[in-house]
Write an enzyme that holds these catalytic residues in place. Structure first.
Site, PDB file in Angstrom:
ATOM      1  NE  ARG A  97      22.524 -28.202   1.955  1.00  0.00           N
ATOM      2  CZ  ARG A  97      21.949 -27.779   0.761  1.00  0.00           C
ATOM      3  NH1 ARG A  97      22.250 -27.060   0.168  1.00  0.00           N
ATOM      4  NH2 ARG A  97      21.529 -28.795  -0.113  1.00  0.00           N
ATOM      5  CG  HIS A 105      19.247 -22.359   1.028  1.00  0.00           C
ATOM      6  ND1 HIS A 105      19.859 -23.417   1.813  1.00  0.00           N
ATOM      7  CD2 HIS A 105      19.275 -22.911  -0.022  1.00  0.00           C
ATOM      8  CE1 HIS A 105      19.951 -24.242   1.421  1.00  0.00           C
ATOM      9  NE2 HIS A 105      19.901 -24.139   0.036  1.00  0.00           N
TER      10      HIS A 105
HETATM   11  P1  NDP Z   1      28.332 -32.153  -7.541  1.00  0.00           P
HETATM   12  O1  NDP Z   1      27.951 -33.368  -6.834  1.00  0.00           O
HETATM   13  O2  NDP Z   1      27.858 -32.281  -9.013  1.00  0.00           O
HETATM   14  O3  NDP Z   1      29.589 -32.040  -7.460  1.00  0.00           O
HETATM   15  C1  NDP Z   1      30.442 -31.692  -6.227  1.00  0.00           C
HETATM   16  C2  NDP Z   1      31.878 -31.481  -6.348  1.00  0.00           C
HETATM   17  O4  NDP Z   1      32.464 -31.234  -5.054  1.00  0.00           O
HETATM   18  C3  NDP Z   1      32.537 -32.296  -7.055  1.00  0.00           C
HETATM   19  O5  NDP Z   1      33.580 -31.761  -7.824  1.00  0.00           O
HETATM   20  C4  NDP Z   1      33.390 -33.237  -6.125  1.00  0.00           C
HETATM   21  O6  NDP Z   1      34.536 -33.772  -6.416  1.00  0.00           O
HETATM   22  C5  NDP Z   1      33.609 -32.140  -4.907  1.00  0.00           C
HETATM   23  N1  NDP Z   1      33.766 -32.660  -3.695  1.00  0.00           N
HETATM   24  C6  NDP Z   1      32.835 -33.624  -3.015  1.00  0.00           C
HETATM   25  N2  NDP Z   1      33.610 -34.064  -1.861  1.00  0.00           N
HETATM   26  C7  NDP Z   1      34.638 -33.460  -2.012  1.00  0.00           C
HETATM   27  C8  NDP Z   1      35.824 -33.589  -1.091  1.00  0.00           C
HETATM   28  N3  NDP Z   1      35.715 -34.012  -0.036  1.00  0.00           N
HETATM   29  N4  NDP Z   1      36.988 -32.988  -1.432  1.00  0.00           N
HETATM   30  C9  NDP Z   1      37.169 -32.200  -2.607  1.00  0.00           C
HETATM   31  N5  NDP Z   1      36.263 -32.102  -3.375  1.00  0.00           N
HETATM   32  C10 NDP Z   1      34.894 -32.830  -3.173  1.00  0.00           C
HETATM   33  O7  NDP Z   1      27.376 -31.261  -6.797  1.00  0.00           O
HETATM   34  P2  NDP Z   1      26.546 -29.970  -7.571  1.00  0.00           P
HETATM   35  O8  NDP Z   1      27.672 -29.000  -8.167  1.00  0.00           O
HETATM   36  O9  NDP Z   1      25.180 -30.296  -7.935  1.00  0.00           O
HETATM   37  O10 NDP Z   1      26.145 -29.164  -5.950  1.00  0.00           O
HETATM   38  C11 NDP Z   1      27.227 -28.791  -5.103  1.00  0.00           C
HETATM   39  C12 NDP Z   1      26.571 -28.353  -3.867  1.00  0.00           C
HETATM   40  O11 NDP Z   1      25.580 -27.170  -4.110  1.00  0.00           O
HETATM   41  C13 NDP Z   1      25.347 -29.240  -3.241  1.00  0.00           C
HETATM   42  O12 NDP Z   1      25.595 -30.465  -2.715  1.00  0.00           O
HETATM   43  C14 NDP Z   1      24.389 -28.535  -2.467  1.00  0.00           C
HETATM   44  O13 NDP Z   1      24.890 -28.547  -1.251  1.00  0.00           O
HETATM   45  C15 NDP Z   1      24.738 -26.992  -2.895  1.00  0.00           C
HETATM   46  N6  NDP Z   1      23.768 -26.516  -3.395  1.00  0.00           N
HETATM   47  C16 NDP Z   1      22.894 -25.223  -2.869  1.00  0.00           C
HETATM   48  C17 NDP Z   1      22.009 -24.457  -3.509  1.00  0.00           C
HETATM   49  C18 NDP Z   1      21.447 -23.209  -2.670  1.00  0.00           C
HETATM   50  O14 NDP Z   1      20.353 -22.904  -2.942  1.00  0.00           O
HETATM   51  N7  NDP Z   1      22.388 -22.461  -1.765  1.00  0.00           N
HETATM   52  C19 NDP Z   1      21.064 -25.073  -4.461  1.00  0.00           C
HETATM   53  C20 NDP Z   1      21.935 -26.426  -4.914  1.00  0.00           C
HETATM   54  C21 NDP Z   1      23.037 -26.824  -4.414  1.00  0.00           C
HETATM   55  P3  NDP Z   1      34.597 -34.905  -7.746  1.00  0.00           P
HETATM   56  O15 NDP Z   1      34.396 -33.999  -9.002  1.00  0.00           O
HETATM   57  O16 NDP Z   1      36.106 -35.419  -7.683  1.00  0.00           O
HETATM   58  O17 NDP Z   1      33.624 -35.585  -7.494  1.00  0.00           O
HETATM   59  C1  OXD Z   2      19.966 -27.870  -3.244  1.00  0.00           C
HETATM   60  C2  OXD Z   2      19.324 -26.799  -2.381  1.00  0.00           C
HETATM   61  O1  OXD Z   2      20.722 -28.736  -2.743  1.00  0.00           O
HETATM   62  O2  OXD Z   2      18.216 -26.212  -2.893  1.00  0.00           O
HETATM   63  O3  OXD Z   2      19.321 -28.260  -4.167  1.00  0.00           O
HETATM   64  O4  OXD Z   2      20.123 -26.165  -1.637  1.00  0.00           O
END
Ligand code: NDP
Ligand code: OXD
Length: 310
Positions: free
Chosen positions: A225, A273
């Site tokens: 993001r 995006h």
């Molecule tokens: P997950 O929820 O599976 O993983 C999130 C990771 O971030 C976890 O390892 C989590 O830690 C870590 N995390 C969250 N908060 C913190 C914090 N405060 N400090 C340190 N680590 C933190 O998410 P996904 O992998 O499925 O997706 C990640 C992001 O990718 C989505 O939220 C979305 O915003 C973005 N995205 C973008 C897309 C695009 O088209 N550009 C498409 C899809 C997703 P822990 O393991 O300890 O829980």
């Molecule tokens: C998602 C995205 O969060 O597409 O899945 O950004």
């Protein structure tokens, strides 16, 4: 039992997947459904639902987000309280994201930035080839998508590290957890890949001060993001050469405004995006399995912790 649907773009592929994976359920499209029907609908499948989406949904039992990130949904002004929110875990995105990240890492590692610049100036000069050990790659976020990137990069031999909220043990990866370890982690990243959810804790995580902790000449790949990064500070560091290159898929304002300096910046490659998209087939199969589990009183996969924000 019926479903209410509002999709990213054309609903047709979603309707097709619903027919395959939940043929017994009647699907209503939001905006085409009368108030009496809306009041009876138990499950909503949404992507960035409009402000009045939840009006009249008196019987809602669960909300399924058709993407991984729930930042927009959690700030919806009329989001019902006490209804579980479930996101897509992978849903075809991990492989796409990993391809995209690999492209960015190889761009830096094999000097395609230098080569593209030389080509513009008709310069014939070999920038040389570094050992993989010289390109240290760090991943912010070790969830479904961050782990997919790690598995993709593993065979290339780059030193890998990762940062998450809770400490993860991942073979061959130096892992860090929590705010106190962030400076030490950042200091090791020649290429930093951002795959964190946007939450109260992660907004502006890559502030000017934190970007300054990256090694001189580091590169940034933001796939998560835009609001995770201070864009003005990023621009300053790219302008000064402190940062070598940024591959950006997400921005504070989307679509990126026409006059934004990123569009024409020589150290930036940007995409709209578009790094990964939820695939309707696997996503709807996951939601079908979750609804079946929910109706049996069993846990669902991808339930969002509202307090944590992801
Ligand atoms: P997950 O929820 O599976 O993983 C999130 C990771 O971030 C976890 O390892 C989590 O830690 C870590 N995390 C969250 N908060 C913190 C914090 N405060 N400090 C340190 N680590 C933190 O998410 P996904 O992998 O499925 O997706 C990640 C992001 O990718 C989505 O939220 C979305 O915003 C973005 N995205 C973008 C897309 C695009 O088209 N550009 C498409 C899809 C997703 P822990 O393991 O300890 O829980
Ligand atoms: C998602 C995205 O969060 O597409 O899945 O950004």
């Amino acid at each position: 039992m019926t479903l209410l649907l509002t999709t990213p773009g054309d609903p047709a592929p979603w309707l097709k997947a619903l027919k395959t994976h939940m043929p017994q359920r009647k699907v209503h499209l939001w905006g085409q459904t009368d108030a009496a029907t809306l009041a009876q609908i138990p499950y909503a499948l949404v992507w960035r639902p409009p402000a009045d989406f939840f009006d009249g949904l008196a019987g809602l039992k669960a909300i399924f987000n058709l993407g991984a990130g729930v930042d927009a949904l959690l700030t919806h002004p009329a989001l019902p309280a006490n209804v579980p929110i479930v996101r897509i875990v992978d849903g075809g995105m991990a492989a796409q994201m990993a391809d995209y990240a690999l492209y960015g890492v190889l761009h830096v590692h094999r000097h395609f930035d230098t080569l593209a610049d030389q080509q513009k100036r008709c310069v014939w000069a070999d920038p040389g080839i570094c050992e993989p050990a010289e390109t240290r790659v760090g991943i912010l976020g070790l969830g479904a998508l961050g782990l997919g990137v790690i598995e993709k990069l593993r065979p290339f031999g780059f030193p890998l590290s990762g940062w998450s909220r809770s400490l993860r043990a991942i073979e061959g990866v130096q892992t860090y957890a929590g705010a106190e370890s962030l400076p030490a982690f950042l200091a090791t990243c020649d290429v930093l890949i951002v795959l964190l959810p946007l939450t109260d804790d992660t907004r502006n995580l890559l502030s000017a001060e934190r970007l300054a902790l990256l090694p001189e000449g580091a590169s940034l790949i933001n796939l998560a993001r835009g609001a995770l990064v201070d864009e003005a500070a990023l621009l300053d560091r790219l302008n000064s050469g402190a940062l070598r290159f940024a591959l950006l898929d997400v921005f504070h304002t989307e679509p990126l405004p026409q006059d934004h300096p990123f569009w024409s910046h020589s150290r930036v490659i940007l995409t709209p995006h578009a790094s990964a998209a939820t695939l309707p087939g696997p996503a709807i199969a996951q939601i079908a399995a979750n609804i079946a589990a929910f109706e049996r009183g069993e846990p669902m996969v991808g339930v969002v912790d509202r307090a944590r924000g992801y």
